[in-house]
Motif scaffolding. Structure first.
Motif, mmCIF file in Angstrom:
data_model
loop_
_atom_site.group_PDB
_atom_site.id
_atom_site.type_symbol
_atom_site.label_atom_id
_atom_site.label_comp_id
_atom_site.label_asym_id
_atom_site.label_seq_id
_atom_site.Cartn_x
_atom_site.Cartn_y
_atom_site.Cartn_z
ATOM 1 N N GLU A 38 0.824 -1.074 0.036
ATOM 2 C CA GLU A 38 -0.075 0.098 0.080
ATOM 3 C C GLU A 38 0.907 1.265 -0.293
ATOM 4 O O GLU A 38 2.015 1.232 0.890
ATOM 5 N N GLY A 39 0.425 2.298 -0.604
ATOM 6 C CA GLY A 39 1.118 3.565 -0.870
ATOM 7 C C GLY A 39 2.238 3.767 -1.990
ATOM 8 O O GLY A 39 2.837 4.730 -2.073
ATOM 9 N N LEU A 41 2.936 4.064 -6.060
ATOM 10 C CA LEU A 41 2.462 4.533 -7.353
ATOM 11 C C LEU A 41 3.025 3.479 -8.481
ATOM 12 O O LEU A 41 4.194 3.273 -8.504
ATOM 13 N N GLN A 43 3.043 2.523 -12.407
ATOM 14 C CA GLN A 43 3.124 2.690 -13.428
ATOM 15 C C GLN A 43 3.294 1.586 -14.689
ATOM 16 O O GLN A 43 4.355 0.901 -14.611
ATOM 17 N N CYS A 67 -7.932 6.884 -8.451
ATOM 18 C CA CYS A 67 -6.481 6.276 -7.965
ATOM 19 C C CYS A 67 -6.043 5.789 -9.476
ATOM 20 O O CYS A 67 -4.860 5.460 -9.420
ATOM 21 N N THR A 68 -6.872 5.874 -10.276
ATOM 22 C CA THR A 68 -6.470 5.419 -11.779
ATOM 23 C C THR A 68 -6.302 6.405 -12.606
ATOM 24 O O THR A 68 -7.371 7.003 -12.920
ATOM 25 N N LYS A 69 -5.268 6.667 -13.389
ATOM 26 C CA LYS A 69 -5.184 7.867 -14.326
ATOM 27 C C LYS A 69 -4.481 7.348 -15.534
ATOM 28 O O LYS A 69 -3.831 6.113 -15.500
ATOM 29 N N THR A 88 -1.299 4.692 -14.811
ATOM 30 C CA THR A 88 -0.867 5.117 -13.564
ATOM 31 C C THR A 88 -1.871 4.379 -12.370
ATOM 32 O O THR A 88 -3.268 4.682 -12.697
ATOM 33 N N ASP A 90 -2.490 4.279 -8.076
ATOM 34 C CA ASP A 90 -2.102 4.623 -7.014
ATOM 35 C C ASP A 90 -2.491 3.773 -5.744
ATOM 36 O O ASP A 90 -3.902 3.743 -5.451
ATOM 37 N N THR A 91 -1.796 2.979 -5.024
ATOM 38 C CA THR A 91 -2.168 2.130 -4.206
ATOM 39 C C THR A 91 -2.341 2.667 -2.769
ATOM 40 O O THR A 91 -2.902 2.051 -1.884
ATOM 41 N N THR A 92 -2.243 3.897 -2.590
ATOM 42 C CA THR A 92 -2.610 4.555 -1.278
ATOM 43 C C THR A 92 -3.830 4.503 -0.879
ATOM 44 O O THR A 92 -4.808 4.852 -1.593
#
Length: 122
Positions: A38-39, A41, A43, A67-69, A88, A90-92
């Motif tokens: 977790e936390g 990024l 790609q 969280c998805t780009k 990308t 983001d697992t945050t």
């Protein structure tokens, strides 16, 4: 009357034959990231080809989670050309299995294509 029908048929056939569309063909439609803490990024570049007969122009994309780009090329992609998109994730604040869908909109006959992002967040 026969001449009119012949001319109309020829005109319709010509219009159909002249239609040109871009066609978006992804090298892979499912992006599977490795198990990640977790936390982080994540790609990955996803290759695609314009397999149509008109320049490919990306319009936008739609995701259900911020969280998805996706980074889309801003320039036209020529017929037969290959390029890539940057995905990308983001697992945050995420945990367990994550499965996201991205709808990519472009000037294709289908109007949109789906990509999936999958990852197990530890």
């Amino acid at each position: 009357m026969k001449i009119l029908i012949f001319m109309l048929t020829t005109l319709i056939s010509s219009a159909i034959a002249l239609q040109q569309f871009a066609e978006l063909s992804f090298e892979k439609k499912v992006i599977k990231f490795p198990d990640s803490p977790e936390g982080v990024l994540l790609q990955e570049y996803v290759k695609f080809t314009n397999s149509g007969n008109a320049p490919l122009l990306f319009e936008t994309y739609k995701v259900s989670c911020p969280c998805t780009k996706l980074e889309l090329p801003k320039h036209p992609i020529a017929p037969g050309a290959t390029d890539s998109l940057l995905v990308t994730f983001d697992t945050t604040g995420k945990s367990y299995y994550q499965d996201r869908e991205i709808l990519v909109f472009a000037n294709t006959k289908k109007k949109s294509e789906k990509l999936k992002v999958k990852v197990k967040v530890l």
